[in-house]
Motif scaffolding. Sequence first.
Motif, mmCIF file in Angstrom:
data_model
loop_
_atom_site.group_PDB
_atom_site.id
_atom_site.type_symbol
_atom_site.label_atom_id
_atom_site.label_comp_id
_atom_site.label_asym_id
_atom_site.label_seq_id
_atom_site.Cartn_x
_atom_site.Cartn_y
_atom_site.Cartn_z
ATOM 1 N N ILE A 54 0.954 -1.243 0.040
ATOM 2 C CA ILE A 54 0.015 -0.283 -0.072
ATOM 3 C C ILE A 54 0.854 1.108 0.051
ATOM 4 C CG2 ILE A 54 -1.857 1.133 1.362
ATOM 5 C CD1 ILE A 54 -2.793 -1.468 0.572
ATOM 6 N N TRP A 55 0.881 1.982 -1.097
ATOM 7 C CA TRP A 55 1.549 3.230 -1.037
ATOM 8 C C TRP A 55 0.679 4.448 -0.822
ATOM 9 C CZ3 TRP A 55 6.424 2.445 -2.527
ATOM 10 C CH2 TRP A 55 6.947 1.555 -3.535
ATOM 11 N N GLY A 56 0.912 5.504 0.011
ATOM 12 C CA GLY A 56 0.553 6.713 -0.093
ATOM 13 C C GLY A 56 -0.441 7.098 1.557
ATOM 14 N N ASN A 57 -1.379 7.653 1.164
ATOM 15 C CA ASN A 57 -2.320 7.986 2.455
ATOM 16 C C ASN A 57 -3.604 7.038 2.626
ATOM 17 O OD1 ASN A 57 -3.336 10.034 4.085
ATOM 18 N ND2 ASN A 57 -4.235 11.382 2.835
ATOM 19 N N HIS A 58 -3.786 6.862 3.920
ATOM 20 C CA HIS A 58 -4.967 6.077 4.381
ATOM 21 C C HIS A 58 -6.314 6.904 3.997
ATOM 22 C CE1 HIS A 58 -7.541 3.489 6.373
ATOM 23 N NE2 HIS A 58 -7.867 4.258 7.080
ATOM 24 N N SER A 59 -6.528 6.719 2.487
ATOM 25 C CA SER A 59 -7.750 7.420 2.068
ATOM 26 C C SER A 59 -8.062 6.913 0.642
ATOM 27 C CB SER A 59 -7.111 9.195 1.584
ATOM 28 O OG SER A 59 -6.392 9.037 0.620
ATOM 29 N N THR A 60 -8.958 7.628 0.072
ATOM 30 C CA THR A 60 -9.178 6.739 -1.176
ATOM 31 C C THR A 60 -8.268 7.136 -2.271
ATOM 32 O OG1 THR A 60 -10.624 8.882 -1.665
ATOM 33 C CG2 THR A 60 -11.652 6.965 -0.929
ATOM 34 N N THR A 61 -7.181 7.926 -2.001
ATOM 35 C CA THR A 61 -6.130 8.004 -3.007
ATOM 36 C C THR A 61 -5.085 7.026 -2.807
ATOM 37 O OG1 THR A 61 -4.681 9.609 -1.666
ATOM 38 C CG2 THR A 61 -6.372 10.470 -3.181
#
Length: 326
Positions: A183-190
């Motif tokens: 999982i890359w990135g933000n804990h969000s839908t992006t």
Amino acid sequence: MTDPVRIAITGAAGQICYSMLFRIASGGMFGPNQPVALQLLEIPQAMKVLEAVKMELDDCAFPLLAETICTDDPKTAFTNIDAALFVGAKPRGPGMERSDLLKDNGKIFSSLGKILNDVANPDVKVCVVGNPANTNAYILKANAPKLNPRNITALTRLDHNRAISQLAAKVGCGVPDIKKMVIWGNHSTTQVPDISYCQVAGKDASGLVDEAWAREEFIPTVAKRGGAVIAARGSSSAASAGNAVVDHMATWAMGTSDGDWTSMSVPSDGSYGIKEGLIYSFPVTCKGGGEWEIVQGLEVSDFIAGKMKESEAELLEEADAVKEMV
Ligand code: NAD
Ligand code: LMR
């Protein structure tokens, strides 16, 4: 007798903690031979419910539970601790994005960050769960400059577990067959769930599923799973979130297994071109004893790289929205 690991937990009378505390007290987080002491923090209005949680913890007679402290004083909660789980924050409801919580929840993390800075051991290991988790961890890190910034992490293990479960169902294998999910990135839908490096029982996952499934079904299903649970349950995920916190801390303390890694949101050191200092989810190996390293040298496709940049841009926007708190 071994000294207990002391764990401060905020929001201890809430939904997530109602499943998580019992897992920690029974040895799920730090192993079956490690006593634990729980230093539970709540707001004054929730202290009565918290006392009931303590009654139930007592009634389990857990052999590993050395002590349970219930308090509404953050200084008491954060004194002498080895780890801190920041769960206490408002959850979102139907139709909201996690970033809609920033104005209310961000304040909690600036004020608790300052107190943590004043009273906690600078080596305390922190996992931020309250949403929006990555930016709350970013606020906490800025307000706790005495702490080792490498020890300030946010939870994307729930997304990692969701991704593994979706892929296992698609290819018809067991969960333990799947290695090297990212999982890359933000804990969000992006967020960017990425199967590019995944192995399924030793075979490349990319050879077992088609690219259209990965792009059009897998990524949105995982990224929007929190919203799907809210739509079905009327409130946000709790047991699976508590389970992911247990997994996050256990892996951090005891290490990733050989030939595998986990996903953790950690302060970026500029790896993969992500702005230094943002709390961003990367594939990470843990050696045990609290050491972690971002996995280096992965070849990232243009499609995934573009999505990683979108998630970074969202985190930069969130950082800008809270600049008065950092
Ligand atoms: P909940 O409303 O059931 O519990 C939150 C608790 O926090 C309440 O008991 C409240 O009194 C307490 N609280 C509020 N402010 C506090 C403060 N300043 N200090 C101490 N305690 C405080 O919510 P929940 O379902 O347990 O969820 C908690 C948070 O976790 C939410 O923000 C939710 O969105 C988030 N969450 C994150 C993930 C993730 O993967 N990162 C997953 C699920 C939920
Ligand atoms: C989740 O992913 O389940 C949590 O972050 C809760 C939410 O708001 O989606």
